[in-house]
Scaffold this motif. Structure first.
Motif, PDB file in Angstrom:
ATOM      1  N   MET A  41       0.837  -1.204   0.000  1.00 17.25           N
ATOM      2  CA  MET A  41       0.000   0.000   0.000  1.00 17.25           C
ATOM      3  C   MET A  41       0.870   1.251   0.000  1.00 17.25           C
ATOM      4  SD  MET A  41      -3.152  -1.131   2.470  1.00 17.25           S
ATOM      5  CE  MET A  41      -3.858   0.460   2.523  1.00 17.25           C
ATOM      6  N   ASN A  42       1.968   1.239   0.770  1.00 15.32           N
ATOM      7  CA  ASN A  42       2.886   2.383   0.772  1.00 15.32           C
ATOM      8  C   ASN A  42       3.549   2.557  -0.601  1.00 15.32           C
ATOM      9  OD1 ASN A  42       2.385   3.170   3.406  1.00 15.32           O
ATOM     10  ND2 ASN A  42       4.046   1.930   4.281  1.00 15.32           N
ATOM     11  N   GLU A  43       3.971   1.424  -1.193  1.00 17.84           N
ATOM     12  CA  GLU A  43       4.564   1.486  -2.530  1.00 17.84           C
ATOM     13  C   GLU A  43       3.545   2.041  -3.530  1.00 17.84           C
ATOM     14  OE1 GLU A  43       5.897  -2.456  -3.466  1.00 17.84           O
ATOM     15  OE2 GLU A  43       7.618  -2.322  -2.106  1.00 17.84           O
ATOM     16  N   ARG A  44       2.331   1.544  -3.455  1.00 15.28           N
ATOM     17  CA  ARG A  44       1.272   2.006  -4.366  1.00 15.28           C
ATOM     18  C   ARG A  44       0.980   3.481  -4.138  1.00 15.28           C
ATOM     19  NH1 ARG A  44      -0.640   1.657  -9.148  1.00 15.28           N
ATOM     20  NH2 ARG A  44      -2.878   1.929  -9.274  1.00 15.28           N
ATOM     21  N   THR A  45       0.981   3.895  -2.863  1.00 15.41           N
ATOM     22  CA  THR A  45       0.764   5.312  -2.542  1.00 15.41           C
ATOM     23  C   THR A  45       1.883   6.159  -3.141  1.00 15.41           C
ATOM     24  OG1 THR A  45      -0.331   4.684  -0.476  1.00 15.41           O
ATOM     25  CG2 THR A  45       0.411   6.953  -0.658  1.00 15.41           C
ATOM     26  N   GLU A  46       3.128   5.668  -3.024  1.00 14.53           N
ATOM     27  CA  GLU A  46       4.262   6.396  -3.606  1.00 14.53           C
ATOM     28  C   GLU A  46       4.131   6.473  -5.127  1.00 14.53           C
ATOM     29  OE1 GLU A  46       7.931   4.635  -2.330  1.00 14.53           O
ATOM     30  OE2 GLU A  46       7.536   5.051  -0.208  1.00 14.53           O
ATOM     31  N   VAL A  47       3.752   5.362  -5.749  1.00 16.56           N
ATOM     32  CA  VAL A  47       3.579   5.345  -7.213  1.00 16.56           C
ATOM     33  C   VAL A  47       2.487   6.324  -7.620  1.00 16.56           C
ATOM     34  CG1 VAL A  47       2.798   3.924  -9.156  1.00 16.56           C
ATOM     35  CG2 VAL A  47       4.484   3.011  -7.557  1.00 16.56           C
ATOM     36  N   ILE A  48       1.383   6.283  -6.886  1.00 19.14           N
ATOM     37  CA  ILE A  48       0.280   7.208  -7.198  1.00 19.14           C
ATOM     38  C   ILE A  48       0.725   8.643  -6.992  1.00 19.14           C
ATOM     39  CG2 ILE A  48      -2.009   7.981  -6.444  1.00 19.14           C
ATOM     40  CD1 ILE A  48      -2.653   5.003  -5.907  1.00 19.14           C
ATOM     41  N   GLN A  49       1.434   8.893  -5.882  1.00 16.60           N
ATOM     42  CA  GLN A  49       1.911  10.253  -5.605  1.00 16.60           C
ATOM     43  C   GLN A  49       2.895  10.701  -6.687  1.00 16.60           C
ATOM     44  OE1 GLN A  49       0.663  12.226  -3.183  1.00 16.60           O
ATOM     45  NE2 GLN A  49       1.843  13.842  -4.150  1.00 16.60           N
ATOM     46  N   LYS A  50       3.800   9.769  -7.079  1.00 17.32           N
ATOM     47  CA  LYS A  50       4.750  10.091  -8.153  1.00 17.32           C
ATOM     48  C   LYS A  50       3.997  10.382  -9.444  1.00 17.32           C
ATOM     49  CE  LYS A  50       8.870   8.558 -10.475  1.00 17.32           C
ATOM     50  NZ  LYS A  50       9.290   7.509 -11.350  1.00 17.32           N
ATOM     51  N   GLY A  51       2.983   9.598  -9.760  1.00  9.15           N
ATOM     52  CA  GLY A  51       2.163   9.831 -10.950  1.00  9.15           C
ATOM     53  C   GLY A  51       1.473  11.183 -10.893  1.00  9.15           C
ATOM     54  N   LEU A  52       0.947  11.535  -9.696  1.00 12.99           N
ATOM     55  CA  LEU A  52       0.305  12.847  -9.547  1.00 12.99           C
ATOM     56  C   LEU A  52       1.319  13.970  -9.704  1.00 12.99           C
ATOM     57  CD1 LEU A  52      -2.132  12.128  -6.563  1.00 12.99           C
ATOM     58  CD2 LEU A  52      -2.735  12.513  -8.965  1.00 12.99           C
ATOM     59  N   ASP A  53       2.514  13.781  -9.111  1.00 16.68           N
ATOM     60  CA  ASP A  53       3.564  14.801  -9.254  1.00 16.68           C
ATOM     61  C   ASP A  53       3.987  14.936 -10.718  1.00 16.68           C
ATOM     62  OD1 ASP A  53       3.484  15.248  -6.537  1.00 16.68           O
ATOM     63  OD2 ASP A  53       5.276  14.027  -6.081  1.00 16.68           O
ATOM     64  N   ASP A  54       4.148  13.776 -11.375  1.00 19.33           N
ATOM     65  CA  ASP A  54       4.519  13.806 -12.799  1.00 19.33           C
ATOM     66  C   ASP A  54       3.431  14.466 -13.635  1.00 19.33           C
ATOM     67  OD1 ASP A  54       6.903  12.572 -12.224  1.00 19.33           O
ATOM     68  OD2 ASP A  54       6.282  10.565 -12.909  1.00 19.33           O
ATOM     69  N   ALA A  55       2.195  14.160 -13.316  1.00 21.85           N
ATOM     70  CA  ALA A  55       1.084  14.780 -14.046  1.00 21.85           C
ATOM     71  C   ALA A  55       1.081  16.286 -13.820  1.00 21.85           C
ATOM     72  CB  ALA A  55      -0.246  14.164 -13.604  1.00 21.85           C
ATOM     73  N   LYS A  56       1.358  16.691 -12.583  1.00 28.53           N
ATOM     74  CA  LYS A  56       1.404  18.128 -12.276  1.00 28.53           C
ATOM     75  C   LYS A  56       2.554  18.786 -13.035  1.00 28.53           C
ATOM     76  CE  LYS A  56       1.420  21.347  -8.408  1.00 28.53           C
ATOM     77  NZ  LYS A  56       1.508  21.480  -6.954  1.00 28.53           N
ATOM     78  N   LYS A  57       3.737  18.137 -13.045  1.00 27.89           N
ATOM     79  CA  LYS A  57       4.880  18.673 -13.786  1.00 27.89           C
ATOM     80  C   LYS A  57       4.563  18.735 -15.278  1.00 27.89           C
ATOM     81  CE  LYS A  57       8.550  17.160 -10.664  1.00 27.89           C
ATOM     82  NZ  LYS A  57       9.688  16.226 -10.498  1.00 27.89           N
ATOM     83  N   THR A  58       3.947  17.676 -15.778  1.00 31.63           N
ATOM     84  CA  THR A  58       3.579  17.634 -17.194  1.00 31.63           C
ATOM     85  C   THR A  58       2.592  18.745 -17.524  1.00 31.63           C
ATOM     86  OG1 THR A  58       3.896  15.238 -17.206  1.00 31.63           O
ATOM     87  CG2 THR A  58       2.642  16.171 -19.022  1.00 31.63           C
ATOM     88  N   GLN A  59       1.640  18.973 -16.640  1.00 34.59           N
ATOM     89  CA  GLN A  59       0.669  20.051 -16.847  1.00 34.59           C
ATOM     90  C   GLN A  59       1.375  21.403 -16.877  1.00 34.59           C
ATOM     91  OE1 GLN A  59      -2.514  19.734 -17.581  1.00 34.59           O
ATOM     92  NE2 GLN A  59      -2.850  21.926 -17.684  1.00 34.59           N
ATOM     93  N   GLU A  60       2.319  21.596 -15.933  1.00 32.93           N
ATOM     94  CA  GLU A  60       3.071  22.848 -15.903  1.00 32.93           C
ATOM     95  C   GLU A  60       3.905  23.003 -17.174  1.00 32.93           C
ATOM     96  OE1 GLU A  60       5.312  22.612 -12.292  1.00 32.93           O
ATOM     97  OE2 GLU A  60       3.588  23.087 -11.013  1.00 32.93           O
ATOM     98  N   GLN A  61       4.550  21.902 -17.595  1.00 34.09           N
ATOM     99  CA  GLN A  61       5.331  21.946 -18.829  1.00 34.09           C
ATOM    100  C   GLN A  61       4.446  22.224 -20.035  1.00 34.09           C
ATOM    101  OE1 GLN A  61       7.341  18.177 -18.863  1.00 34.09           O
ATOM    102  NE2 GLN A  61       9.046  18.888 -17.586  1.00 34.09           N
ATOM    103  N   LEU A  62       3.272  21.635 -20.026  1.00 34.55           N
ATOM    104  CA  LEU A  62       2.329  21.867 -21.119  1.00 34.55           C
ATOM    105  C   LEU A  62       1.902  23.329 -21.163  1.00 34.55           C
ATOM    106  CD1 LEU A  62       0.623  20.607 -23.390  1.00 34.55           C
ATOM    107  CD2 LEU A  62      -1.145  20.170 -21.673  1.00 34.55           C
ATOM    108  N   GLU A  63       1.615  23.889 -19.994  1.00 28.66           N
ATOM    109  CA  GLU A  63       1.235  25.302 -19.939  1.00 28.66           C
ATOM    110  C   GLU A  63       2.387  26.186 -20.391  1.00 28.66           C
ATOM    111  OE1 GLU A  63      -0.073  25.965 -15.938  1.00 28.66           O
ATOM    112  OE2 GLU A  63      -1.938  24.850 -16.218  1.00 28.66           O
ATOM    113  N   GLU A  64       3.605  25.839 -19.955  1.00 28.58           N
ATOM    114  CA  GLU A  64       4.776  26.611 -20.366  1.00 28.58           C
ATOM    115  C   GLU A  64       4.995  26.479 -21.872  1.00 28.58           C
ATOM    116  OE1 GLU A  64       9.552  26.659 -19.502  1.00 28.58           O
ATOM    117  OE2 GLU A  64       8.216  26.045 -17.886  1.00 28.58           O
TER     118      GLU A  64
END
Length: 178
Positions: A41-64
């Protein structure tokens, strides 16, 4: 407390065995089920959190990237305007040059035509003068022959006619040279 134990028919040895069994089951479940499940569950939480962070970075990069795209489009539009303005200036300059060249060419043609007309006019005047002179001489000869007899005056008239012809020819040649 004894009354409770008797009413529920509780045996201390069984209770102790059940407590030990519960502790063993709890330990086994903790060791082999809860810990790996918690780890997953912790690993999955980290993966999900990493995915959310990556999605946020991707969104920021897309906006930029979108901002950069808009800026590039504006720059390209500005450059296109400058190129069009420069092309228009060059076209106007070429138009003026062509117009000036055409005007010069037209002036040159007009000048040549005037010279040609002047030459033709001089040639025509020369021919007309020559013909008029010849006709005048012929008319004068005929008139004098009729009026003057066959005596010595004919010689004088012929000399005068020849001198007149020479003068007319000299005048025609002088005008052609001038």
């Amino acid at each position: 407390m004894e009354a409770i134990i008797e009413s529920f028919h509780l045996d201390g040895k069984i209770l102790l065995a059940q407590a030990i069994n519960f502790a063993i089951v709890l330990f086994v479940l903790y060791k082999f089920a809860y810990k790996p499940l918690l780890k997953k569950m912790n690993e999955r939480t980290e993966v999900i959190q990493k995915g959310l962070d990556d999605a946020k970075k991707t969104q920021e990069q897309l906006e930029e990237a979108e901002k950069v795209k808009e800026q590039k489009i504006k720059e390209a539009y500005k450059e296109a305007k400058e190129v069009m303005a420069e092309a228009q200036k060059k076209a106007e300059k070429n138009k003026q040059e062509i117009t000036e060249n055409a005007k010069k060419e037209g002036d040159k043609i007009m000048e040549e035509a005037k010279k040609q007309i002047k030459k033709e006019k001089q040639k025509m005047f020369k021919e007309v003068k020559s013909q008029v002179g010849e006709l005048t001489v012929l008319a004068l000869e005929k008139t004098l022959q009729k009026k003057v007899g066959k005596d010595g005056d004919v010689e004088l008239v012929k000399e005068s006619i020849n001198e007149l012809r020479e003068e007319l020819e000299d005048q025609g040649e002088a005008k052609n040279r001038g």
